[in-house]
Motif scaffolding. Structure first.
Motif, PDB file in Angstrom:
ATOM      1  N   ALA A  59      -4.886 -62.480 -20.638  1.00 20.29           N
ATOM      2  CA  ALA A  59      -3.568 -62.646 -21.256  1.00 20.29           C
ATOM      3  C   ALA A  59      -2.485 -62.215 -20.284  1.00 20.29           C
ATOM      4  CB  ALA A  59      -3.487 -61.823 -22.544  1.00 20.29           C
ATOM      5  N   ARG A  60      -1.273 -62.684 -20.548  1.00 22.84           N
ATOM      6  CA  ARG A  60      -0.142 -62.251 -19.724  1.00 22.84           C
ATOM      7  C   ARG A  60       0.135 -60.771 -19.978  1.00 22.84           C
ATOM      8  NH1 ARG A  60       3.152 -67.843 -20.772  1.00 22.84           N
ATOM      9  NH2 ARG A  60       3.221 -67.042 -22.910  1.00 22.84           N
ATOM     10  N   ALA A  61       0.590 -60.081 -18.953  1.00 25.36           N
ATOM     11  CA  ALA A  61       0.960 -58.664 -19.078  1.00 25.36           C
ATOM     12  C   ALA A  61       2.474 -58.589 -19.229  1.00 25.36           C
ATOM     13  CB  ALA A  61       0.507 -57.887 -17.843  1.00 25.36           C
ATOM     14  N   ILE A  62       2.896 -57.982 -20.308  1.00 22.06           N
ATOM     15  CA  ILE A  62       4.323 -57.966 -20.637  1.00 22.06           C
ATOM     16  C   ILE A  62       4.980 -56.699 -20.107  1.00 22.06           C
ATOM     17  CG2 ILE A  62       5.951 -57.802 -22.573  1.00 22.06           C
ATOM     18  CD1 ILE A  62       3.976 -59.609 -24.129  1.00 22.06           C
ATOM     19  N   SER A  72       9.827 -60.048 -18.703  1.00 23.22           N
ATOM     20  CA  SER A  72       8.909 -60.926 -17.978  1.00 23.22           C
ATOM     21  C   SER A  72       7.485 -60.650 -18.422  1.00 23.22           C
ATOM     22  CB  SER A  72       9.048 -60.699 -16.465  1.00 23.22           C
ATOM     23  OG  SER A  72       8.780 -59.353 -16.152  1.00 23.22           O
ATOM     24  N   SER A  73       6.641 -61.638 -18.216  1.00 24.08           N
ATOM     25  CA  SER A  73       5.202 -61.457 -18.430  1.00 24.08           C
ATOM     26  C   SER A  73       4.487 -62.068 -17.238  1.00 24.08           C
ATOM     27  CB  SER A  73       4.763 -62.126 -19.735  1.00 24.08           C
ATOM     28  OG  SER A  73       4.869 -63.523 -19.638  1.00 24.08           O
ATOM     29  N   ALA A  88      -0.402 -71.686 -21.153  1.00 24.92           N
ATOM     30  CA  ALA A  88      -0.263 -70.510 -22.009  1.00 24.92           C
ATOM     31  C   ALA A  88      -0.280 -69.210 -21.214  1.00 24.92           C
ATOM     32  CB  ALA A  88      -1.372 -70.486 -23.057  1.00 24.92           C
ATOM     33  N   LEU A  89      -0.696 -69.286 -19.937  1.00 23.17           N
ATOM     34  CA  LEU A  89      -0.759 -68.080 -19.107  1.00 23.17           C
ATOM     35  C   LEU A  89       0.256 -68.100 -17.972  1.00 23.17           C
ATOM     36  CD1 LEU A  89      -4.656 -67.611 -18.917  1.00 23.17           C
ATOM     37  CD2 LEU A  89      -3.026 -66.378 -20.364  1.00 23.17           C
ATOM     38  N   HIS A  90       1.057 -69.172 -17.902  1.00 24.49           N
ATOM     39  CA  HIS A  90       2.094 -69.273 -16.862  1.00 24.49           C
ATOM     40  C   HIS A  90       3.099 -68.143 -17.084  1.00 24.49           C
ATOM     41  CE1 HIS A  90       5.284 -70.898 -14.373  1.00 24.49           C
ATOM     42  NE2 HIS A  90       4.493 -71.863 -13.975  1.00 24.49           N
ATOM     43  N   PHE A  91       3.401 -67.410 -16.016  1.00 27.96           N
ATOM     44  CA  PHE A  91       4.273 -66.238 -16.172  1.00 27.96           C
ATOM     45  C   PHE A  91       5.618 -66.636 -16.782  1.00 27.96           C
ATOM     46  CE2 PHE A  91       6.216 -67.812 -12.272  1.00 27.96           C
ATOM     47  CZ  PHE A  91       7.535 -67.374 -12.351  1.00 27.96           C
ATOM     48  N   GLU A  92       6.268 -65.649 -17.367  1.00 22.35           N
ATOM     49  CA  GLU A  92       7.582 -65.878 -17.970  1.00 22.35           C
ATOM     50  C   GLU A  92       8.607 -64.929 -17.357  1.00 22.35           C
ATOM     51  OE1 GLU A  92       7.148 -66.098 -22.599  1.00 22.35           O
ATOM     52  OE2 GLU A  92       5.729 -64.664 -21.774  1.00 22.35           O
ATOM     53  N   ARG A  93       9.821 -65.393 -17.258  1.00 18.42           N
ATOM     54  CA  ARG A  93      10.962 -64.527 -16.977  1.00 18.42           C
ATOM     55  C   ARG A  93      12.141 -65.148 -17.707  1.00 18.42           C
ATOM     56  NH1 ARG A  93      14.254 -61.126 -16.994  1.00 18.42           N
ATOM     57  NH2 ARG A  93      15.414 -60.244 -15.260  1.00 18.42           N
ATOM     58  N   HIS A  94      12.594 -64.463 -18.714  1.00 19.98           N
ATOM     59  CA  HIS A  94      13.742 -64.957 -19.472  1.00 19.98           C
ATOM     60  C   HIS A  94      14.880 -63.954 -19.380  1.00 19.98           C
ATOM     61  CE1 HIS A  94      10.478 -67.316 -20.954  1.00 19.98           C
ATOM     62  NE2 HIS A  94      10.034 -66.405 -21.781  1.00 19.98           N
ATOM     63  N   HIS A  95      16.082 -64.457 -19.483  1.00 18.97           N
ATOM     64  CA  HIS A  95      17.248 -63.578 -19.411  1.00 18.97           C
ATOM     65  C   HIS A  95      17.939 -63.435 -20.753  1.00 18.97           C
ATOM     66  CE1 HIS A  95      16.330 -64.654 -15.299  1.00 18.97           C
ATOM     67  NE2 HIS A  95      16.984 -63.587 -14.923  1.00 18.97           N
ATOM     68  N   ALA A  96      17.616 -64.305 -21.704  1.00 19.88           N
ATOM     69  CA  ALA A  96      18.215 -64.199 -23.041  1.00 19.88           C
ATOM     70  C   ALA A  96      17.293 -64.841 -24.081  1.00 19.88           C
ATOM     71  CB  ALA A  96      19.592 -64.839 -23.072  1.00 19.88           C
ATOM     72  N   GLY A  97      16.013 -64.673 -23.890  1.00 23.72           N
ATOM     73  CA  GLY A  97      15.058 -65.192 -24.847  1.00 23.72           C
ATOM     74  C   GLY A  97      14.748 -66.672 -24.678  1.00 23.72           C
ATOM     75  N   VAL A  98      13.787 -67.130 -25.449  1.00 22.13           N
ATOM     76  CA  VAL A  98      13.365 -68.537 -25.429  1.00 22.13           C
ATOM     77  C   VAL A  98      14.112 -69.277 -26.528  1.00 22.13           C
ATOM     78  CG1 VAL A  98      11.403 -70.109 -25.656  1.00 22.13           C
ATOM     79  CG2 VAL A  98      11.072 -67.849 -24.632  1.00 22.13           C
ATOM     80  N   GLN A 156      -2.761 -59.004 -11.132  1.00 24.26           N
ATOM     81  CA  GLN A 156      -1.827 -59.463 -12.163  1.00 24.26           C
ATOM     82  C   GLN A 156      -0.489 -58.745 -12.036  1.00 24.26           C
ATOM     83  OE1 GLN A 156      -3.134 -58.961 -16.261  1.00 24.26           O
ATOM     84  NE2 GLN A 156      -1.649 -60.494 -16.932  1.00 24.26           N
ATOM     85  N   LEU A 157      -0.552 -57.442 -11.782  1.00 26.83           N
ATOM     86  CA  LEU A 157       0.689 -56.670 -11.668  1.00 26.83           C
ATOM     87  C   LEU A 157       1.350 -56.849 -10.303  1.00 26.83           C
ATOM     88  CD1 LEU A 157      -0.340 -53.394 -13.527  1.00 26.83           C
ATOM     89  CD2 LEU A 157       1.006 -55.317 -14.390  1.00 26.83           C
TER      90      LEU A 157
END
Lengths: 407, 206
Positions: A59-62, A72-73, A88-98, A156-157
């Motif tokens: 799983a992604r690490a949040i 980010s995850s 579903a495992l592609h990293f995320e970086r959001h600045h104001a949510g999805v 991962q980290l």
């Protein structure tokens, strides 16, 4: 064959137990009767949308923050195979949510220094000639912790703000041609439909080169957290510039010096000056297996496997050391090697059971070779925080446990 | 927690993902038909990098009002700044109510970044990168505040309030006076202390 369901379940329960025990009991004398090894339990019926085995838990690490919408995850690269990251495992970086976007309502405006300002619907974009191509996307803050000599304990980290998907969409230059770019235009501004209306300046040169307006990822629509229904993909450029939920492109004479290309995503040097518009990602590689947190089983053959990528083209060579850099062996590159995409490398290895320090370094088609931390610091100092592509090491202990070699 | 509550309460309906509902261009059909013929002839031009040829006739004309409503980016020379004005004295009140909870007393920083600093803090062991020490353009502060702040309710400050709170943050850094009015004319003239602090990426190109 058992005659009813309950006896069949009982039979199968026993079979499952036997199956689990088989590996451990292979050398024991009393082997179970052969007919009991054959699978006979009726399985699950067909289903409309698949899910992975309950035995798989990667799983992604949040990253915990005060504001989970601006966070980010990280992709579990230590559990990855091949070169494509599951959506579903592609990293995320959001600045104001999805944002929750209805594709029927979503629009892409192209304006500024153009002959014909145009609004495209998602359907308009999907009607155009499409291309599909795997590209990595990497946050320029990926491996930021590796600027410190200590480094992160797991891949991962340390490297999980990178992932590689097959993106489907239309070349941005095709949309720009429809609008007609005026002579004075040299840059464009790309803006998203998230709450902060994330924006970045992009050179027209990049837009006319390989930039995509993507709607597909790994064979299906973009995931919401990856920009559904439209995102910019700028192959090889830092993740932040690959604007998600793309809703506006404005052709301009120059860059707009927006917050995320001045106060953030710039590289501070030791003299107090900062590099700006550091958009290309330098070549980088990391061993994902075995890597920190994992354990090698018994002595003997153990494949070493990892990922390499470059924002400037193809990876041409990866070398692996198992003795902390004393000697290097050329790794095998999994074909096909694609430009600005993850490349999987492997090395045959016999683990003799002692301590080992595993390193990898890559070279891209421009001749650039992945640096050590010392080389990186000699060039840029220690203040940058972004674009860290140092060689990363994993230490294998005599008991087979793997940890961060820098610790 | 109050902050969490505020976030849960935020009105997602205010998010302007579609502030300009679809409006079909009456000439669209004509454009589509007319351009069919030009399609193949234009391919070599596109391949040569000349980006002007309409080939597909998809998309509709964007209206002037529609563009104006979406075109919120403020350039470094202040292009795009709206009408309105404000000074630090009013900005302090806006800051107190809408910014302080996250950014701390007088821009000192809290859960989120602070705003007060000097370029001298960009060197040495512990560096500080913020509006006062690092940002090259004051216009960017207006742009970002208007598009993205307050974090849980962007779009709820008036342009006057944004000018005022921008003036306040500049004032905290000693860049403008407490009663100096910031507007579309004066804000772009503000010279940020680190304006000359950026150099273009010197890394090798492919």
């Amino acid at each position: 064959m058992p005659k009813d369901a309950s006896s069949r379940r009982a039979f199968l329960g026993a079979g499952a137990l036997l199956g689990t025990a088989l590996g451990a009991c292979r050398t024991q004398e009393s082997a179970p009767p052969a007919e009991q090894e054959l699978p006979s339990l009726l399985g699950e019926p067909v289903r409309r949308y698949g899910a992975r085995s309950p035995h798989e838990t990667a799983a992604r690490a949040i990253r915990e923050t005060q504001t989970p919408e601006a966070s980010s995850s990280r992709t579990p690269l230590g559990d990855s195979y091949g070169t494509v990251t599951p959506s579903a495992l592609h990293f995320e970086r959001h600045h104001a949510g999805v944002p929750a976007i209805d594709p029927a309502e979503h629009k892409l405006l192209i304006h500024g220094l153009v002959e014909r300002p145009l609004v495209f619907s998602v359907d308009d974009v999907k009607r155009l000639p499409s291309v599909s191509q795997p590209y990595f996307i990497e946050c320029s803050g990926n491996s930021g912790g590796e600027w410190s000599p200590a480094g992160a304990p797991t891949v991962q980290l340390s490297h999980g703000l990178a992932a590689c998907s097959e993106w489907t969409g239309v070349p941005l230059k095709m949309l720009l041609a429809e609008a007609g770019v005026q002579a004075g235009a040299k840059w464009l501004l790309a803006e998203g439909a998230d709450a902060c209306k994330m924006q970045r300046s992009v050179t027209l040169e990049k837009a006319l080169d390989d930039a995509l307006v993507a709607y597909g990822q790994n064979g299906e629509a973009l995931r919401p957290e990856q920009g559904y229904p439209l995102r910019l993909v700028l192959p090889g450029w830092e993740g932040n510039a690959n604007v998600k939920w793309l809703r506006r492109i404005k052709l301009t004479e120059g860059p707009q010096y927006v917050k995320d290309e001045t106060s953030k995503y710039t590289e501070l040097m030791e003299d107090g000056k900062a590099w700006i518009f550091t958009l290309e990602m330098d070549a980088k590689s990391v061993i994902t297996s075995p890597s920190g947190g994992q354990t090698i089983g018994a002595q003997g053959y153990r494949e070493i496997s990892g990922l390499a990528w470059s924002g400037r083209g193809k990876i041409v060579r990866v070398e692996v050391s198992t003795d902390g850099g004393g000697s290097w062996a050329e790794a095998k590159l999994q074909e096909p090697v694609r430009t600005k995409a993850f490349t999987r490398f492997t090395l045959d290895w016999q683990w003799a059971g002692g301590e080992a320090v595993l390193l990898s370094r890559c070279r891209d088609e421009t001749g650039y070779v992945q640096p050590t931390l010392a080389e990186l610091i000699a060039e840029r100092g220690r203040k940058s925080a972004y674009h860290c592509n140092r060689i990363k090491g994993w230490k294998v202990a005599a008991d087979g446990s793997v940890s961060n070699a820098q610790a | 927690m109050r902050k969490l509550e505020a976030r849960r309460r935020r009105a997602t309906g205010e998010l302007s993902v579609n502030c300009c509902p679809g409006r079909k261009d009456s000439g669209e059909q004509n454009r589509r038909m007319g351009r069919r013929i030009a399609l193949w002839a234009a391919v070599p031009a596109l391949a040569a990098g000349i980006v002007s040829a309409q080939q597909y006739g998809l998309g509709r004309s964007a209206g002037t009002d529609e563009i104006a409503a979406w075109d919120i980016t403020i350039g470094p020379q202040g292009k795009g700044l709206p009408h309105g004005a404000g000074a630090a004295r009013e900005g302090a009140q806006v800051y107190e109510v809408r910014c302080k909870e996250c950014h701390g007393e007088a821009g000192a920083g809290g859960d989120q970044v602070g705003f007060v600093g000097k370029p001298e803090q960009l060197v040495g062991e512990k560096t500080v990168r913020n509006v006062g020490s690092f940002w090259p353009y004051a216009t960017t502060l207006f742009d970002y505040t208007r598009r993205a702040m307050p974090f849980d309710r962007p779009g709820t400050l008036t342009d006057d309030q944004i000018y005022a709170v921008t003036a306040y943050i500049l004032y905290l850094n000693g860049i403008v006076g407490e009663d100096e009015t910031m507007d579309a004319e004066t804000l772009p003239q503000v010279k940020m202390p680190n304006r000359g602090g950026f150099i273009r990426d010197p890394r090798r190109k492919p």
